[in-house]
Design a protein around this motif. Structure first.
Motif, PDB file in Angstrom:
ATOM      1  N   LYS A  77       0.828  -1.217   0.000  1.00  0.00           N
ATOM      2  CA  LYS A  77       0.000   0.000   0.000  1.00  0.00           C
ATOM      3  C   LYS A  77       0.859   1.262   0.000  1.00  0.00           C
ATOM      4  N   GLY A  78       2.107   1.144   0.478  1.00  0.00           N
ATOM      5  CA  GLY A  78       2.994   2.306   0.551  1.00  0.00           C
ATOM      6  C   GLY A  78       4.022   2.363  -0.560  1.00  0.00           C
ATOM      7  N   ILE A  79       3.861   1.477  -1.566  1.00  0.00           N
ATOM      8  CA  ILE A  79       4.827   1.423  -2.676  1.00  0.00           C
ATOM      9  C   ILE A  79       4.137   1.754  -3.996  1.00  0.00           C
ATOM     10  N   GLY A  80       4.816   2.529  -4.825  1.00  0.00           N
ATOM     11  CA  GLY A  80       4.398   2.738  -6.211  1.00  0.00           C
ATOM     12  C   GLY A  80       5.467   2.128  -7.094  1.00  0.00           C
ATOM     13  N   SER A  81       5.096   1.570  -8.231  1.00  0.00           N
ATOM     14  CA  SER A  81       6.112   0.923  -9.058  1.00  0.00           C
ATOM     15  C   SER A  81       5.797   1.039 -10.545  1.00  0.00           C
ATOM     16  N   LEU A  82       6.864   1.046 -11.319  1.00  0.00           N
ATOM     17  CA  LEU A  82       6.776   0.963 -12.776  1.00  0.00           C
ATOM     18  C   LEU A  82       7.854  -0.021 -13.200  1.00  0.00           C
ATOM     19  N   LEU A 146       2.094   6.919  -8.647  1.00  0.00           N
ATOM     20  CA  LEU A 146       2.043   7.925  -7.580  1.00  0.00           C
ATOM     21  C   LEU A 146       0.657   8.091  -6.961  1.00  0.00           C
ATOM     22  N   LEU A 147      -0.346   7.451  -7.547  1.00  0.00           N
ATOM     23  CA  LEU A 147      -1.732   7.650  -7.096  1.00  0.00           C
ATOM     24  C   LEU A 147      -1.929   7.421  -5.599  1.00  0.00           C
ATOM     25  N   ASN A 148      -1.283   6.394  -5.061  1.00  0.00           N
ATOM     26  CA  ASN A 148      -1.547   6.003  -3.662  1.00  0.00           C
ATOM     27  C   ASN A 148      -0.614   6.673  -2.658  1.00  0.00           C
ATOM     28  N   HIS A 149      -0.043   7.850  -3.030  1.00  0.00           N
ATOM     29  CA  HIS A 149       0.869   8.579  -2.136  1.00  0.00           C
ATOM     30  C   HIS A 149       1.990   7.663  -1.633  1.00  0.00           C
ATOM     31  N   PRO A 150       2.768   7.024  -2.518  1.00  0.00           N
ATOM     32  CA  PRO A 150       3.768   6.058  -2.034  1.00  0.00           C
ATOM     33  C   PRO A 150       4.909   6.706  -1.261  1.00  0.00           C
ATOM     34  N   LYS A 151       5.397   5.965  -0.284  1.00  0.00           N
ATOM     35  CA  LYS A 151       6.603   6.398   0.439  1.00  0.00           C
ATOM     36  C   LYS A 151       7.846   5.913  -0.303  1.00  0.00           C
ATOM     37  N   LEU A 152       7.666   4.830  -1.056  1.00  0.00           N
ATOM     38  CA  LEU A 152       8.766   4.261  -1.838  1.00  0.00           C
ATOM     39  C   LEU A 152       8.301   4.080  -3.281  1.00  0.00           C
ATOM     40  N   LEU A 153       9.078   4.604  -4.224  1.00  0.00           N
ATOM     41  CA  LEU A 153       8.764   4.473  -5.646  1.00  0.00           C
ATOM     42  C   LEU A 153       9.852   3.620  -6.297  1.00  0.00           C
ATOM     43  N   ILE A 154       9.438   2.528  -6.952  1.00  0.00           N
ATOM     44  CA  ILE A 154      10.383   1.623  -7.603  1.00  0.00           C
ATOM     45  C   ILE A 154      10.203   1.711  -9.115  1.00  0.00           C
ATOM     46  N   VAL A 185      13.265   6.862  -3.769  1.00  0.00           N
ATOM     47  CA  VAL A 185      13.147   6.307  -5.119  1.00  0.00           C
ATOM     48  C   VAL A 185      14.236   5.270  -5.355  1.00  0.00           C
ATOM     49  N   LEU A 186      13.836   4.098  -5.828  1.00  0.00           N
ATOM     50  CA  LEU A 186      14.779   3.089  -6.311  1.00  0.00           C
ATOM     51  C   LEU A 186      14.634   3.057  -7.826  1.00  0.00           C
ATOM     52  N   ILE A 187      15.717   3.347  -8.526  1.00  0.00           N
ATOM     53  CA  ILE A 187      15.657   3.352  -9.984  1.00  0.00           C
ATOM     54  C   ILE A 187      16.733   2.424 -10.532  1.00  0.00           C
ATOM     55  N   SER A 188      16.319   1.430 -11.299  1.00  0.00           N
ATOM     56  CA  SER A 188      17.294   0.514 -11.887  1.00  0.00           C
ATOM     57  C   SER A 188      17.593   0.948 -13.312  1.00  0.00           C
ATOM     58  N   SER A 189      18.831   0.713 -13.721  1.00  0.00           N
ATOM     59  CA  SER A 189      19.225   1.086 -15.078  1.00  0.00           C
ATOM     60  C   SER A 189      20.541   0.427 -15.442  1.00  0.00           C
ATOM     61  N   HIS A 190      20.749   0.259 -16.751  1.00  0.00           N
ATOM     62  CA  HIS A 190      22.072  -0.135 -17.236  1.00  0.00           C
ATOM     63  C   HIS A 190      22.774   1.089 -17.829  1.00  0.00           C
ATOM     64  N   LEU A 191      22.054   2.237 -17.857  1.00  0.00           N
ATOM     65  CA  LEU A 191      22.627   3.483 -18.367  1.00  0.00           C
ATOM     66  C   LEU A 191      23.283   4.236 -17.211  1.00  0.00           C
ATOM     67  N   LEU A 192      24.545   3.952 -16.975  1.00  0.00           N
ATOM     68  CA  LEU A 192      25.240   4.491 -15.817  1.00  0.00           C
ATOM     69  C   LEU A 192      25.360   6.008 -15.851  1.00  0.00           C
ATOM     70  N   SER A 193      25.514   6.576 -17.050  1.00  0.00           N
ATOM     71  CA  SER A 193      25.621   8.033 -17.156  1.00  0.00           C
ATOM     72  C   SER A 193      24.332   8.717 -16.708  1.00  0.00           C
ATOM     73  N   GLU A 194      23.186   8.063 -16.937  1.00  0.00           N
ATOM     74  CA  GLU A 194      21.907   8.613 -16.503  1.00  0.00           C
ATOM     75  C   GLU A 194      21.808   8.612 -14.973  1.00  0.00           C
ATOM     76  N   ILE A 195      22.173   7.488 -14.364  1.00  0.00           N
ATOM     77  CA  ILE A 195      22.125   7.363 -12.900  1.00  0.00           C
ATOM     78  C   ILE A 195      23.053   8.390 -12.262  1.00  0.00           C
ATOM     79  N   ASP A 196      24.176   8.657 -12.912  1.00  0.00           N
ATOM     80  CA  ASP A 196      25.147   9.627 -12.424  1.00  0.00           C
ATOM     81  C   ASP A 196      24.494  10.988 -12.205  1.00  0.00           C
TER      82      ASP A 196
END
Length: 302
Positions: A77-82, A146-154, A185-196
């Protein structure tokens, strides 16, 4: 340290193959945590376990201080994800897509306008989604998360397939979320320059194992420094340094000093000038996250 998400010994096996092995992930509250690794490293498998979509072979997941195995409904209930690509009804408008989800999530109607404002889709809210650009569809996916006011977004690879302007829009949106809305926010990526350009802390996964986890700044410090020297008669200058026992490399007419302190660099420069060489340029090479990642993974392979 107040961790909003913590895993211990998280492991996932598929028959004889181990996709994730003894993963120890720790995400502090209010951070943008970049989860980095090449395709096939185990990022999406890990995210599916964090969301309760896949059962771990062993290990545990704690989110908001609660055990995911015991408190799954409360936690979710406290997580939003894509995860990977967003789901939507192309024949419906953006607003109608959110309305369908709003009824399931059970939030007030005004929340739809709020999330559309956050992702900057208010002007096209009543346009059919099949007419949206890929970037707009990704932002609609985040609005739904974001609809459910998440504390953690994945977010799993949220910039996949986006053009440069879409990537910039996504980056700006993600950077705003912790400061303006108090999210982690937890964001996964293989684009390291973006995460930078987005993350404040990071974890690097390689072949299912966590090989680094700390702040982005600590990651930079972890990399060896490299100083380049542009000198006249550079080949002889390099031979002179080698004869003096200085650790240096020579490539394409440039002398490189790896992992030297400021005092050691000053000593090398002084020696060259004393010997009569002309120094045209002394530069510290800034290493990209890609360089650091390759350095770390090559050490891991070794």
């Amino acid at each position: 340290m107040d961790y909003i998400l913590e895993t211990k010994g998280l492991t996932k096996r598929f028959s004889s193959e181990t996709a994730v092995e003894n993963l120890e992930m720790k995400i502090p509250k209010g951070e943008i945590y970049g989860f980095l690794g090449p395709n096939g490293a185990g990022k999406t498998t890990t995210i599916r376990m964090l969301l309760g979509l896949m059962k771990p072979s062993s290990g545990s997941v704690k989110i908001f201080g609660q055990d995911l195995n015991k408190e799954k409904i409360n936690i979710l209930k406290g997580i939003g994800s894509l995860v990977e690509s967003p789901s939507y009804y192309p024949h419906l408008t953006g607003y109608e897509n959110l309305e369908a989800l709003r009824k399931i999530v059970g939030v007030p109607k005004y929340r739809m306008n709020e999330v559309l404002e956050i992702v900057k889709l208010k002007d096209v809210a009543h346009k059919k989604v099949k007419g949206y650009s890929l970037g707009m569809k990704q932002r609609l996916g985040i609005a739904a998360a974001l609809l459910n006011h998440p504390k953690l977004l994945i977010l799993d690879e949220p910039t996949n397939g986006l053009d440069p302007s879409g990537i910039i829009e996504m980056r700006d949106l993600i950077k705003r979320l912790p400061a303006e809305y108090g999210m982690t926010v937890l964001i996964s990526s293989h684009l390291l320059s973006e995460i930078d350009q987005i993350a404040t802390s990071a974890g690097i996964i390689s072949k299912g194992k966590m090989i680094f986890q700390d702040t982005i700044e600590a990651m930079r410090e972890h990399a060896q420094q490299r100083i380049s020297l542009k000198v006249n008669d550079s080949h002889h200058a390099y031979q002179f340094l080698a004869a003096k026992g200085e650790k240096a490399d020579f490539q394409d007419g440039i002398i490189y000093l790896d992992d030297h302190t400021d005092k050691q660099v000053a000593r090398v420069v002084h020696s060259l000038v004393q010997e009569g060489y002309s120094l045209y340029r002394v530069e510290e090479e800034k290493r990209s996250l890609e360089d650091i990642f390759l350095q770390m993974t090559s050490k891991e392979d070794a």
